[in-house]
Design a protein around this motif. Structure first.
Motif, PDB file in Angstrom:
ATOM      1  N   PHE A   4       0.830  -1.206   0.000  1.00 55.09           N
ATOM      2  CA  PHE A   4       0.000   0.000   0.000  1.00 55.09           C
ATOM      3  C   PHE A   4       0.862   1.252   0.000  1.00 55.09           C
ATOM      4  CE2 PHE A   4      -1.592   3.488   2.617  1.00 55.09           C
ATOM      5  CZ  PHE A   4      -2.720   3.852   1.902  1.00 55.09           C
ATOM      6  N   THR A   7       2.863   1.771  -3.309  1.00 50.72           N
ATOM      7  CA  THR A   7       2.012   2.223  -4.411  1.00 50.72           C
ATOM      8  C   THR A   7       1.560   3.656  -4.188  1.00 50.72           C
ATOM      9  OG1 THR A   7       1.260  -0.054  -4.695  1.00 50.72           O
ATOM     10  CG2 THR A   7      -0.039   1.658  -5.764  1.00 50.72           C
ATOM     11  N   PHE A   8       1.154   3.968  -2.975  1.00 55.02           N
ATOM     12  CA  PHE A   8       0.695   5.327  -2.681  1.00 55.02           C
ATOM     13  C   PHE A   8       1.831   6.338  -2.821  1.00 55.02           C
ATOM     14  CE2 PHE A   8      -0.735   8.873  -0.076  1.00 55.02           C
ATOM     15  CZ  PHE A   8      -2.031   9.039  -0.552  1.00 55.02           C
ATOM     16  N   ARG A 120      -0.923  -4.576  -8.696  1.00 53.22           N
ATOM     17  CA  ARG A 120       0.401  -4.090  -8.301  1.00 53.22           C
ATOM     18  C   ARG A 120       1.257  -3.779  -9.513  1.00 53.22           C
ATOM     19  NH1 ARG A 120       1.131  -9.188  -9.250  1.00 53.22           N
ATOM     20  NH2 ARG A 120       3.158 -10.103  -9.635  1.00 53.22           N
ATOM     21  N   ALA A 176      -3.818   1.921  -4.616  1.00 52.84           N
ATOM     22  CA  ALA A 176      -3.248   1.603  -3.299  1.00 52.84           C
ATOM     23  C   ALA A 176      -4.329   1.221  -2.292  1.00 52.84           C
ATOM     24  CB  ALA A 176      -2.436   2.786  -2.774  1.00 52.84           C
ATOM     25  N   TYR A 179      -5.778  -2.798  -1.982  1.00 47.79           N
ATOM     26  CA  TYR A 179      -5.042  -3.940  -1.443  1.00 47.79           C
ATOM     27  C   TYR A 179      -5.665  -4.403  -0.153  1.00 47.79           C
ATOM     28  CZ  TYR A 179      -1.447  -2.426  -4.753  1.00 47.79           C
ATOM     29  OH  TYR A 179      -0.764  -2.052  -5.880  1.00 47.79           O
TER      30      TYR A 179
END
Length: 179
Positions: A4, A7-8, A120, A176, A179
């Motif tokens: 998370f 990705t964020f 992802r 994000a 997930y």
């Protein structure tokens, strides 16, 4: 680092860069055009990359030439220090490229073996694109100067680049939360 957060964070960086290109005020344009040869950016980015890299050298295990880490540390520290004086041109670009390459490891590590989350791949694709650009700009850093001159030559170009980066960044930020 969690998937998370990786990705964020990638999305937030892309949004930030995209907003700079979208705003394109005269102050931002002049700052971005001055960036490749900026002494302050060189100290922050190349210095940060050198410190991060030297820390990675210092924490090498015995299997990874750890028994020679003091020699490697001194050698790479000397090269990094000499770079500030011997090759100062476009060192900010090289520092940004090095930081991008160093940051790719934890970002890609967060997505490693996470087969339950096929989304992802959006983050991984952005990181790999960053790696390719970083390797290219590390080899020919003056191309960033040329690109910035080209992009700000016509306002529509900066809007297209900024909009694309910001949109992909917002997409990653939204992903994000899945997930």
């Amino acid at each position: 680092m969690t998937l998370f957060f990786a990705t964020f964070l990638t999305g937030a960086v892309l949004v930030s860069i995209g907003v700079l290109f979208l705003m394109a005020s005269p102050a931002i344009i002049s700052s971005l055009k001055a960036f490749p040869r900026s002494r302050l950016a060189t100290i922050i980015l190349f210095g940060g990359a050198a410190i991060w890299f030297l820390w990675k050298i210092w924490t090498l295990s015995e299997a990874d030439f750890g028994e020679y880490r003091k020699i490697l540390f001194v050698g790479f520290a000397a090269v990094a220090l000499a770079s500030f004086f011997c090759v100062p041109d476009f060192l900010a670009v090289r520092g940004l490229a090095a930081l991008t390459l160093l940051a790719a490891t934890p970002l890609l590590g967060a997505a490693y073996m996470q087969y339950d989350f096929p989304q992802r791949r959006f983050m991984v694709a952005a990181v790999y694109a960053g790696i390719v650009v970083a390797i290219y700009l590390g080899a020919v850093p003056f191309r960033l100067r040329d690109f910035l001159g080209w992009v700000f030559n016509r306002p529509v170009r900066s809007r297209i680049v900024g909009g694309t980066l910001a949109a992909y960044g917002f997409l990653l930020a939204a992903i994000a939360f899945t997930y």
